[in-house]
Design an enzyme around this catalytic site. Structure first.
Site, short mmCIF file in Angstrom:
data_model
loop_
_atom_site.label_atom_id
_atom_site.label_comp_id
_atom_site.label_asym_id
_atom_site.label_seq_id
_atom_site.Cartn_x
_atom_site.Cartn_y
_atom_site.Cartn_z
N THR A 27 0.85 -1.20 0.00
CA THR A 27 0.00 0.00 0.00
C THR A 27 0.89 1.25 0.00
O THR A 27 1.74 1.40 0.85
CB THR A 27 -0.92 -0.01 1.24
OG1 THR A 27 -1.85 -1.07 1.10
CG2 THR A 27 -1.68 1.31 1.38
N GLN A 101 -4.15 -7.20 -6.75
CA GLN A 101 -4.65 -7.71 -5.48
C GLN A 101 -6.01 -7.10 -5.17
O GLN A 101 -6.16 -5.89 -5.04
CB GLN A 101 -3.69 -7.43 -4.33
CG GLN A 101 -4.05 -8.34 -3.15
CD GLN A 101 -3.44 -7.92 -1.83
OE1 GLN A 101 -3.47 -6.75 -1.48
NE2 GLN A 101 -2.93 -8.89 -1.09
N HIS A 177 -7.24 -11.16 -1.70
CA HIS A 177 -6.62 -10.78 -0.42
C HIS A 177 -7.46 -11.36 0.73
O HIS A 177 -8.50 -10.80 1.08
CB HIS A 177 -6.54 -9.26 -0.32
CG HIS A 177 -5.67 -8.74 0.79
ND1 HIS A 177 -5.18 -9.54 1.79
CD2 HIS A 177 -5.19 -7.49 1.05
CE1 HIS A 177 -4.43 -8.81 2.62
NE2 HIS A 177 -4.43 -7.55 2.19
N ASN A 180 -4.19 -10.48 6.60
CA ASN A 180 -3.89 -9.21 7.28
C ASN A 180 -5.09 -8.47 7.89
O ASN A 180 -5.08 -7.24 7.99
CB ASN A 180 -3.13 -8.27 6.34
CG ASN A 180 -1.76 -8.84 5.98
OD1 ASN A 180 -1.28 -9.74 6.65
ND2 ASN A 180 -1.16 -8.34 4.92
N TYR A 182 -8.29 -8.08 6.94
CA TYR A 182 -9.34 -7.45 6.13
C TYR A 182 -10.56 -8.38 6.00
O TYR A 182 -10.59 -9.44 6.63
CB TYR A 182 -8.75 -6.98 4.80
CG TYR A 182 -7.66 -5.97 5.07
CD1 TYR A 182 -7.98 -4.72 5.65
CD2 TYR A 182 -6.31 -6.27 4.88
CE1 TYR A 182 -6.99 -3.81 5.99
CE2 TYR A 182 -5.31 -5.35 5.22
CZ TYR A 182 -5.66 -4.13 5.77
OH TYR A 182 -4.69 -3.22 6.14
N ARG A 229 -4.01 -14.81 -1.02
CA ARG A 229 -3.05 -14.49 0.04
C ARG A 229 -3.67 -14.73 1.40
O ARG A 229 -4.79 -14.28 1.68
CB ARG A 229 -2.59 -13.03 -0.07
CG ARG A 229 -1.36 -12.71 0.77
CD ARG A 229 -0.81 -11.33 0.46
NE ARG A 229 0.61 -11.26 0.73
CZ ARG A 229 1.20 -10.25 1.38
NH1 ARG A 229 0.49 -9.23 1.83
NH2 ARG A 229 2.50 -10.25 1.58
N ASN A 237 -4.20 -5.73 12.66
CA ASN A 237 -5.61 -5.33 12.68
C ASN A 237 -6.42 -6.09 13.74
O ASN A 237 -7.57 -6.47 13.50
CB ASN A 237 -6.26 -5.47 11.30
CG ASN A 237 -5.84 -4.36 10.34
OD1 ASN A 237 -5.72 -3.20 10.75
ND2 ASN A 237 -5.61 -4.70 9.08
N GLY A 317 8.65 -7.43 0.11
CA GLY A 317 7.85 -6.22 0.19
C GLY A 317 8.71 -4.99 0.34
O GLY A 317 9.18 -4.39 -0.63
#
Ligand code: PHB
Length: 359
Positions: A27, A101, A177, A180, A182, A229, A237, A317
């Site tokens: 991001t 993604q 995605h 992480n 979400y 992923r 989070n 990354g």
């Protein structure tokens, strides 16, 4: 050291990758406003990183509701498709390949970022801790609204349409995605999913929406153009899961019949060290497609993972933020530029397209 395996070819779906170094989704919050539209500067950034065997785009919202951060791009409007086409053309002109993604943030959003200032949605009405990055600065997260059972098919439909849009924008494939913290991971993990309908409770129920999304997306793109992923041990989070090995082993076994291009596994994120009890090798052996490993790898540990057959590809990354020519630097054992954290999110070309290459 020799990196014989790291710099060997790999067949991924219908693509032939020249080596094993993948650019992880990052991001960067630099899309054009209003409209969350990819622009020429974004195209230049990705073109510079076409040294990667495969680029996974930054997380990209599949709908206005799927947005959770200021300045992130979307893949639901015509203008966004046109903007992304500049990116994919630039990457292809430089001889590389790029997947999009697909992102729905679920509860990791804010009324200030949502259409009609509605509450963000989630499997259950449980707030994430911390603050959202909005156009008015950092604001405390709110308690989300729990999705009704009959709304879920509409969300799956957003993924199907986003996949079609990605194809139109020239992407070689998409990555779902489900990591992480979400939306999809909020359904997978039992700390955030307290539902009592067919999308909550048992592992079978908590994985249901992910498998419906995989079905919808592979239906329109073909399985070889789809990856997913996951972050089995991730706590980013405010995520928790009481039995990650059982959950993710089950998920991978259910993914096998789809013959996906890959699973992309976040083995470490930030300084999380809670993954001691999780057996990533077991997950790798259970899965019938390619395994992309991600999280704090160096050239040396990447080569070792590949030669031990614990992975097929390694995603980097943060090193790609500061080193557009990362593969060449690894090959030569050259020093790496250090990434400037202050320019990770938002801003202009500084800390984005101005990192130097070797020589
Ligand atoms: C972030 O913006 O911090 C972010 C986005 C997507 C991820 C992880 C982190 O998967």
């Amino acid at each position: 050291m020799a990196f014989d395996t790291l710099f060997s070819e790999f067949k991924l779906g219908d693509l032939t990758l020249p080596h094993r170094i993948v650019m992880a989704p990052l991001t960067r919050s630099r899309s054009s406003q209003p409209g969350d539209i990819p622009n020429d500067m974004n195209a230049e950034y990705y073109q510079q990183r076409s040294t990667a065997a495969l680029i996974i785009s930054e997380a990209t919202q599949i709908s206005p509701q799927g947005k959770g951060y200021a300045f992130t791009p979307g893949i639901y409007s015509n203008e966004q498709i046109i903007g992304w086409k500049k990116v994919t053309d630039a990457v292809h002109a430089s001889g590389s390949r790029i997947f999009l993604q697909m992102w729905h943030v679920g509860r990791v959003s804010h009324t200030k970022l949502q259409p009609n200032n509605a509450l963000p949605v989630a499997p259950s009405a449980i707030a994430v801790e911390g603050q959202a990055f909005t156009y008015e600065g950092m604001l405390d997260f709110e308690t989300p609204r729990a999705l009704e059972t009959d709304e879920i098919s509409g969300i799956v439909e957003q993924y199907r349409q986003a996949a079609l849009n990605a194809k139109q924008a020239g992407f070689d494939g998409v990555e779902i995605h489900a990591a992480n913290g979400y939306l999809l991971e909020q359904f997978l993990k039992d700390g955030t999913n307290k539902r009592d309908d067919i999308y909550g409770g048992s592992i079978e129920n908590r994985t249901r929406i992910v498998l419906e999304v995989v079905q919808a997306v592979t239906d329109v793109l073909g399985s070889e153009h789809v990856g997913i992923r996951i972050s089995p041990t991730g706590t980013f989070n405010s995520m928790t899961e009481s039995n990650p090995q059982a959950l993710f082993n089950y998920l991978v076994e259910k993914l096998n019949p789809f013959n996906l291009a890959y699973i992309h596994v976040v083995e470490r994120f930030g300084d999380v060290t809670s993954n001691n009890e999780f057996d990533f090798v077991q997950l790798r052996r259970l899965f019938n497609g390619a395994y992309i490993a991600n999280g704090g790898y160096t050239g040396k540990s990447a080569e070792q993972s590949l030669t031990e057959d614990n992975s097929d590809l390694i995603a980097f990354g943060v090193p790609f933020i500061a080193n557009p020519d990362l593969p060449e630097r690894i090959k030569q054992g050259a020093e790496l530029n250090v990434a400037d954290q202050n320019t990770f999110y938002g801003g202009d070309a500084k800390g984005y397209t101005d990192y130097p290459r070797l020589g």
